[in-house]
Motif scaffolding. Sequence first.
Motif, mmCIF file in Angstrom:
data_model
loop_
_atom_site.group_PDB
_atom_site.id
_atom_site.type_symbol
_atom_site.label_atom_id
_atom_site.label_comp_id
_atom_site.label_asym_id
_atom_site.label_seq_id
_atom_site.Cartn_x
_atom_site.Cartn_y
_atom_site.Cartn_z
ATOM 1 N N ALA A 18 -8.769 -2.450 -0.495
ATOM 2 C CA ALA A 18 -9.203 -1.059 -0.324
ATOM 3 C C ALA A 18 -10.514 -1.008 0.469
ATOM 4 C CB ALA A 18 -9.359 -0.381 -1.682
ATOM 5 N N ASN A 19 -11.444 -1.899 0.143
ATOM 6 C CA ASN A 19 -12.709 -1.943 0.885
ATOM 7 C C ASN A 19 -12.455 -2.261 2.351
ATOM 8 O OD1 ASN A 19 -14.100 -1.457 -1.467
ATOM 9 N ND2 ASN A 19 -14.696 -3.579 -1.786
ATOM 10 N N PHE A 47 -9.766 -1.663 4.017
ATOM 11 C CA PHE A 47 -9.137 -0.499 4.634
ATOM 12 C C PHE A 47 -10.201 0.504 5.088
ATOM 13 C CE2 PHE A 47 -7.764 3.868 4.519
ATOM 14 C CZ PHE A 47 -6.704 3.846 5.404
ATOM 15 N N TYR A 53 -4.908 9.915 -0.900
ATOM 16 C CA TYR A 53 -4.817 9.036 -2.063
ATOM 17 C C TYR A 53 -3.832 7.917 -1.740
ATOM 18 C CZ TYR A 53 -3.968 7.146 -6.672
ATOM 19 O OH TYR A 53 -3.853 6.285 -7.739
ATOM 20 N N MET A 54 -4.317 6.676 -1.899
ATOM 21 C CA MET A 54 -3.518 5.491 -1.607
ATOM 22 C C MET A 54 -3.623 4.540 -2.790
ATOM 23 S SD MET A 54 -5.227 4.812 2.118
ATOM 24 C CE MET A 54 -4.143 3.485 2.559
ATOM 25 N N GLU A 55 -2.574 3.764 -2.985
ATOM 26 C CA GLU A 55 -2.612 2.733 -4.015
ATOM 27 C C GLU A 55 -2.361 1.374 -3.368
ATOM 28 O OE1 GLU A 55 -1.216 5.310 -7.871
ATOM 29 O OE2 GLU A 55 0.314 4.232 -6.738
ATOM 30 N N PHE A 56 -3.214 0.430 -3.700
ATOM 31 C CA PHE A 56 -3.112 -0.948 -3.234
ATOM 32 C C PHE A 56 -2.610 -1.750 -4.429
ATOM 33 C CE2 PHE A 56 -6.133 1.309 -0.755
ATOM 34 C CZ PHE A 56 -6.035 0.812 0.538
ATOM 35 N N VAL A 91 0.867 -1.172 0.000
ATOM 36 C CA VAL A 91 0.000 0.000 0.000
ATOM 37 C C VAL A 91 0.903 1.221 0.000
ATOM 38 C CG1 VAL A 91 -1.766 1.289 1.250
ATOM 39 C CG2 VAL A 91 -1.835 -1.217 1.227
ATOM 40 N N CYS A 134 -12.468 4.771 -6.194
ATOM 41 C CA CYS A 134 -11.471 3.735 -6.395
ATOM 42 C C CYS A 134 -11.334 3.494 -7.903
ATOM 43 C CB CYS A 134 -11.921 2.467 -5.682
ATOM 44 S SG CYS A 134 -10.592 1.441 -5.125
ATOM 45 N N ALA A 194 -7.004 -6.140 -5.063
ATOM 46 C CA ALA A 194 -6.677 -4.806 -4.551
ATOM 47 C C ALA A 194 -7.948 -4.074 -4.120
ATOM 48 C CB ALA A 194 -5.927 -4.011 -5.613
ATOM 49 N N GLN A 195 -9.027 -4.266 -4.874
ATOM 50 C CA GLN A 195 -10.312 -3.646 -4.510
ATOM 51 C C GLN A 195 -10.788 -4.167 -3.159
ATOM 52 O OE1 GLN A 195 -12.294 -1.362 -6.446
ATOM 53 N NE2 GLN A 195 -13.364 -1.181 -4.501
ATOM 54 N N LEU A 244 -7.174 4.547 -4.346
ATOM 55 C CA LEU A 244 -8.314 4.941 -3.523
ATOM 56 C C LEU A 244 -8.152 6.395 -3.110
ATOM 57 C CD1 LEU A 244 -10.826 4.267 -1.678
ATOM 58 C CD2 LEU A 244 -9.157 3.662 0.089
#
Length: 146
Positions: free
Chosen positions: A90-91, A93, A63-66, A38, A118, A86-87, A134
């Motif tokens: 993010a969910n 998180f 803003y974050m990237e998984f 992340v 997302c 990854a989705q 996200l």
Amino acid sequence: MRNQIEAIVQTLNGQPAFAYGTQAELNTLADDITFPCVFLYPPQPIEVSPQVNGSVDNTFTVYMEFLFKTDFGQYTADNETYIAQAQQMANQFVVKASKYREGEGRYFRIKARQKAKCVPVYNKFDVNTTGVGLTITLSTMYFNIF
């Protein structure tokens, strides 16, 4: 706030690594980091709202990237499994951030029906990663009273 977000990331399924920095810094860090990961970018903007009781609310757009490491030359369709995983991260998180506690109370306020965006991320960084980005607004629950 970075520390609280990192603490939440460490509780996610899959035990993703965590990195914080600008786009250029994260590109360099991605070369030696374990995936999944992340990536957290510096919050932009930070909204400061003075309140009647002398406290100040701080609202952060984060803003974050998984991301998962992928092979060079893969087609978009080949990466859909990574996007789905990854989705899910993010969910998870978002749910864990809304319940995260520090001391006696919750640290972040995430309102019901508040929208977070997302979007799929393909072939990111020199090491070639795929996942989701996200964008979410987090309000801190602890106030400064002057």
